[in-house]
Design an enzyme around this catalytic site. Structure first.
Site, mmCIF file in Angstrom:
data_model
loop_
_atom_site.group_PDB
_atom_site.id
_atom_site.type_symbol
_atom_site.label_atom_id
_atom_site.label_comp_id
_atom_site.label_asym_id
_atom_site.label_seq_id
_atom_site.Cartn_x
_atom_site.Cartn_y
_atom_site.Cartn_z
ATOM 1 N N LYS A 66 0.823 -1.209 -0.023
ATOM 2 C CA LYS A 66 -0.051 -0.062 -0.187
ATOM 3 C C LYS A 66 0.627 1.184 0.104
ATOM 4 O O LYS A 66 1.870 1.350 0.821
ATOM 5 C CB LYS A 66 -0.946 -0.035 1.204
ATOM 6 C CG LYS A 66 -1.793 1.215 1.496
ATOM 7 C CD LYS A 66 -2.794 0.901 2.506
ATOM 8 C CE LYS A 66 -3.686 1.931 2.651
ATOM 9 N NZ LYS A 66 -4.596 1.985 3.942
ATOM 10 N N SER A 93 -9.562 1.799 3.191
ATOM 11 C CA SER A 93 -8.702 2.665 2.358
ATOM 12 C C SER A 93 -7.745 1.984 1.437
ATOM 13 O O SER A 93 -6.849 2.431 0.795
ATOM 14 C CB SER A 93 -7.881 3.773 3.264
ATOM 15 O OG SER A 93 -7.207 3.189 4.015
ATOM 16 N N SER A 96 -9.815 -0.325 7.704
ATOM 17 C CA SER A 96 -9.100 -0.021 6.267
ATOM 18 C C SER A 96 -8.276 -1.404 5.591
ATOM 19 O O SER A 96 -7.960 -1.198 4.272
ATOM 20 C CB SER A 96 -8.217 1.143 6.204
ATOM 21 O OG SER A 96 -9.119 2.280 6.131
#
Lengths: 489, 476, 94
Positions: A78, A153, A177
């Protein structure tokens, strides 16, 4: 599609170890898959193809090394975690040109374990969001339905793993997330206990809430990644000095769920759940019972206050954490300003998206003179009550089970006009971050109406990832495997 | 016009002499090339985290113990949020609601007698970097070497009533910091900084007046002048029926005035909250006790002991203990030659003057304590006269040469042989018949002239006492 | 809870954000909803409850006082929007 891509992480790992597959072949397979699926999926902000191939070649030249448990395994990271020498944006314009000279500790550990980083995954800007629509760069689509969001997210990480672009990914979880995109994309997502994994190199959003964790296709895969990234780090004062359990052994030791008690919080199983979500989850709990688990009703009485407490704490911490993005030492600086305060304001206003600016402002407000006691301090008190609720509930059972998201993945744009409505989607995941406990989302099949994945959440005791993963693994293997996502087949 | 009483509180920031910064392992060394002692942590890069320097905590606790503070076993770091280019993270890591040290006090001597100044608290925080302004180019240059250096902030109660007390308090704090070895105490260079909160009120009134905060006090003299100016300024305002504005004022040493910084600063809302990246400091009783046992003899104790042990006048004892280095030098000199009063005289006079002129610390002087002691011994033995000793002192001080060897090499050994002096006396008497007659006629003050002439004749080396005796004998 | 426009502007200034009028108005409205939602925390009886600012429960973490130079100045300055190779350069501070 290459056969390699259909392997799980542990499956690939075993093939690599046996010398049946080269590191380069694994990376090439991923890069080919990325090339084929990215135009539609848009899961990765940066693809590091040349470096990945070079690294794979290096590994192959040196030969398989059993001391490196992830030798040759391609992973995505990420874009909230720093990668040395590789652009790191946090999906924000303000870091459009930022290249860190240091790896996040979790990334360093993966590299040391022989993993190959293929790219940086898309996300909501600075991890603020539940749909990955807040990315300043691109819109990631759900691998099951291109008209729907992948969750957030860590939407890019979830989409990338599920679409078989990589064998696993790191995400981050501040209010859900990792778990929520895992649930919405149909993969496994683990948020470890607060302090289990070093936060060094994780661009901070909510410092007392953030944790790094794996998104993978199987629970065994998640355990393999956690084993590498977990453990004390002298560079992170909040990282607990506790030894790492043998997760693989814990998984192997739990063939069924006899002797396991699963707590069902009444507040999580009442109304508010979409019909098809409710159906899938109850079926999953039945499967657990079929494996020998007992269930017991428990209560988390302060649940309804969790969202309010969470957002106060998260936004307050974020407002402070994001103050460093001022255009002075790194990041994008507005060139038009002639004077400093103006430079700050212009750079930040141009560089941050609306959701980030909104949260910074609310965070600034709740910390400001006159409001601190009513909001921030109060939220911290409620936080303790929530944590105590979990302790009491987990005294009556081994793990808790509940939903991850009240609805399956929604249509792109459906919630972008009403920030509060989006915040309320975090209802089932958020308390765990407040309490600092571990939680995992495992796929529980596809919803009957939408055909979209539904995830079941299991929650455990602090630093008992071994116990949590063992239960999750046993159940995971008994739950329906939805197979390759429709939209990227 | 009412009689006003000044109410002064001082905030002192002292840089701690640790090897590394408060929250990262960058060096704290002064004078390095810009941005050479910087890492990702102290430059506030994305994803970095602070880790607390244990020695900094030890130093801070020791200061707290030395000024009689309560040591809080649990204290919490809090973020102080504001934007400035020398503050990389956009917040300073400080302590707010739960500081390391609670109330304490420092006793100071003033011309009006001893005073006890209360200390409200001491807390830890990290220093900011440096901005160098270039108005010519419309830019500022930022150097982060200093960003992250550990500081302690010592806050006094508003107990101070005069600028003299303020300076005595500051010198007292500074002295303790130096004795502890935890700070350089350099007001000019900035390792020891002071801001003053000054207000006045009609004598007898319980309520405090509105205070102004004075900054840019970079010498003890400027502290004293700035406070005196400000008291006067505020008195004039009140006398004119105007109000004192609560604001920050910069001291201008050139004009000896303070000027408002209003317009340059906004109302500060620092939005303090506990830093979630750090675990609260939890000290163990055993550590505090160990650190208390490690405290060296502090200035006041040393002053009192030295005055008693060496029978020194109070003022000498005070001067000699103001700097630990000087006190150490004194005791080493006395250990080499047991003449404390004489050694004290030389140190308080010639030695200290030269130290000040050359900006040298006692411990760095080329002339070591054994040399000073040896010089005093030479005078006592009669090898040289006191006057010769004074004459050669500058050379000895600068060169560090052993006095005995130096004196011999320069042929300065005092002439104490009566025969040699007699010859000079005879020569002088023969050369000055008029003065001899005048002296014998009653002008006894001319003895000084004769002594001077004999000293000239002997190039200053005659033993003055012998000269006097012989002249008395010859002149009658 | 109502947020008057000048309050929203004050917060924006504190946070070094520059919002155009329409965005400020939009945000102000959204803040009212969001902060209004947060106000329900007032319902919870927290008398005597110690605030919990972090889930971390372990002992203070310390570091030894050894200085080391790990990072080259070039790396520190590498991402600087403006630098002369020695300093970070910023527009003048008025």
């Amino acid at each position: 599609m290459s056969d390699l891509i259909s392997l799980t992480l542990t499956g690939l790992r075993d093939r690599l170890a046996a010398g049946e597959v080269s590191a380069r072949a694994a990376v090439d397979a991923c890069l080919a898959r990325i090339q084929a699926t990215e135009p539609a999926l848009s899961a990765l902000i940066t693809v590091d193809a040349d470096a990945a191939r070079a690294r794979a070649d290096e590994l192959d030249a040196a030969g398989y090394d059993p001391a490196k448990p992830l030798w040759g395994v391609p992973l995505a990271i990420k874009d909230a975690l720093t990668t040395k020498g590789l652009r790191t944006t946090c999906a924000s314009k303000i870091l459009d040109n930022f290249t860190p000279f240091y790896d996040a500790e979790a990334v360093a550990r993966l590299r040391a374990a022989g993993a190959v980083i293929v790219g940086k995954a898309n996300m909501d800007e600075f991890a603020m969001g539940s749909s990955t629509e807040n990315s300043a760069y691109q819109l990631t689509r759900n691998p099951w339905d291109a008209e729907r969001i992948p969750g957030g997210s860590s939407g890019g990480s979830a989409a990338s793993v599920t679409a078989r672009q990589c064998f696993g990914a790191l995400g981050t979880d501040t209010g859900g997330s990792i778990r929520q995109p895992a649930s919405l994309c149909g993969c496994v997502g683990l948020k470890p206990s607060y302090g289990r994994v070093s936060r060094y190199g994780l661009v901070a959003y909510g410092s007392s809430l953030d944790q790094i964790g794996p998104l993978t296709r199987t629970v065994e895969d998640a355990a393999a990644l956690l084993a590498v990234i977990a453990g004390p780090d002298a560079k992170d004062s909040t990282c607990a000095d506790r030894p790492v359990d043998d997760y693989a052994a814990a998984l192997a030791a739990r063939p069924d769920l006899s002797g396991t008690t699963i707590g069902l919080p009444v507040e999580f199983w009442g109304q508010g759940l979409d019909g098809e979500v409710d159906e899938r989850l109850r079926a999953a709990v039945d499967t657990a019972r079929g494996l020998g688990a007992k269930t017991v009703e428990v209560s988390l009485p302060h649940s309804k206050y969790a969202i309010a407490a969470y957002y106060i704490v998260a936004m307050a911490e974020a407002s402070s954490n994001l103050a460093r993005f001022d255009g002075v030492r790194y990041g994008v600086r507005d060139a038009g300003a002639e004077e400093l305060v103006d430079m700050y304001a212009r750079s930040r206003s141009a560089g941050f998206g609306d959701e980030v600016q909104r949260r910074i402002m609310i965070g600034t407000y709740v910390l400001s003179a006159g409001y601190y006691d009513a909001y921030y301090r109060k939220a911290a008190q409620v936080r303790r009550l929530i944590r105590d609720d979990f302790a009491a509930a987990l005294a009556q059972c081994d793990v808790l089970a509940g939903p991850v998201s009240p609805v399956p993945a929604w249509k792109i744009g459906a919630m972008t006009d009403d920030p509060l409505q989006m915040y309320l989607m975090d209802i089932f995941t958020i308390s765990l971050n407040l309490a600092g406990l571990p939680g995992i989302s495992i796929p529980a099949g596809l919803g009957a109406t939408s055909g979209m994945p539904v995830g079941l959440q299991l929650m455990g005791r602090a630093f008992d990832e071994a116990g949590l993963l063992a239960v999750a693994n046993t159940l995971f293997k008994a739950l329906p495997d939805a197979g390759l996502p429709r939209a990227v087949a | 016009m009412p009689d006003y009483e000044a109410v002064i509180g001082l905030e002192v920031h002292a840089q701690l002499k640790t090897a590394s910064k408060l929250f990262c392992s960058c060096s704290t060394a002064f004078g390095s090339e810009p941005n050479e002692n910087v890492c990702e942590v102290c430059s506030g890069m994305p994803g970095v985290l602070p880790v607390l320097n244990r020695t900094a905590v030890e130093y801070a606790v020791k200061m707290g113990l030395a000024v009689n503070c309560e040591i809080n076993e649990r204290s919490v770091f809090a973020r102080k949020n504001y934007f400035y280019p020398d503050l990389p993270a956009g917040y300073q890591i400080s302590q707010y609601e739960s500081p390391l040290c609670g109330p304490g006090h420092l006793d100071v001597e003033t011309s009006a007698g001893p005073r006890r100044i209360g200390i409200t608290r001491i807390h830890m925080e990290n220093d900011a970097g440096k901005n160098i302004h270039s108005s010519a180019e419309n830019v500022s240059y930022v150097d982060l070497n200093r960003a992250g250096v550990p500081l302690i902030e010592i806050v006094s109660d508003p107990d101070i009533r005069t600028s003299e007390e303020a300076v005595a308090y500051l010198k007292g704090l500074r002295s303790i910091l130096l004795y502890l070895g935890i700070c350089d105490g350099n007001l000019e260079e900035g390792s020891f900084r002071c801001d003053a909160n000054v207000s006045i009120r009609p004598r007898g009134q319980a309520e405090f007046g509105t205070r102004a905060e004075l900054k840019n006090l970079n010498s003890f003299r400027n502290v004293q002048r700035a406070i005196d100016y400000e008291i006067g300024r505020q008195a004039d305002l009140l006398d004119d029926g105007e109000a004192v504005v609560q604001e920050t004022r910069l001291y201008d040493a050139g004009r000896n005035t303070t000027a408002s910084m209003r317009g340059k600063e906004e109302a500060h809302d620092y939005r303090y909250f506990p830093d979630p990246d750090l675990i609260p400091i939890q000290l163990e009783r055993a550590w505090i006790e160990k650190w208390a046992a490690e405290l060296p003899e502090l200035p006041r104790e040393r002053r009192e002991r030295m005055a008693a042990e060496y029978d020194l006048p109070a003022e000498d004892a005070r001067i000699l203990t103001e700097e630990k280095g000087l006190a150490d030098y004194f005791e080493a000199a006395v250990a080499a030659y047991d003449a404390p009063k004489k050694i004290a005289n030389w140190m308080v006079g010639e030695f200290l003057r030269r130290l000040n002129e050359t900006h040298t610390a006692a411990e760095d002087a080329a002339m070591g304590p054994e040399s000073l002691a040896a010089l005093v011994a030479l005078i006592d033995k009669g090898t040289i006269s006191g006057k010769i000793a004074k004459d050669v002192f500058p050379d000895l001080f600068a060169s560090g040469r052993a006095p005995e060897e130096y004196v011999k090499a320069k042929g300065l050994v005092q002439i104490s042989d009566a025969g040699a002096i007699e010859a000079a006396v005879d020569a002088v008497i023969a050369a000055n018949p008029a003065e001899v007659e005048a002296y014998r006629g009653g002008k006894t003050k001319l003895m000084g002239f004769f002594v001077g002439q004999v000293m000239r004749e002997t190039r200053g080396k005659a033993n003055p006492q012998l000269v006097n005796e012989l002249l008395q004998g010859r002149l009658g | 809870m109502k947020i008057p426009p000048q309050e929203a502007a004050r917060i924006a200034a504190l946070a070094r954000l520059q919002l155009p009028e329409d965005k400020l108005a939009l945000f102000a409205g959204q803040f009212e909803d969001i902060l209004g939602y947060m106000d329900q925390l007032g319902e919870v009886d927290t008398t005597g409850v110690e605030p919990m600012y972090s889930p971390a429960e372990h002992a203070t973490v310390f570091r030894g006082d050894a200085a080391e130079k790990r990072v080259r100045r070039d790396d520190v300055l590498a991402n600087a929007p403006e630098t002369d190779g020695t300093f970070f350069v910023v527009p003048k501070i008025v």
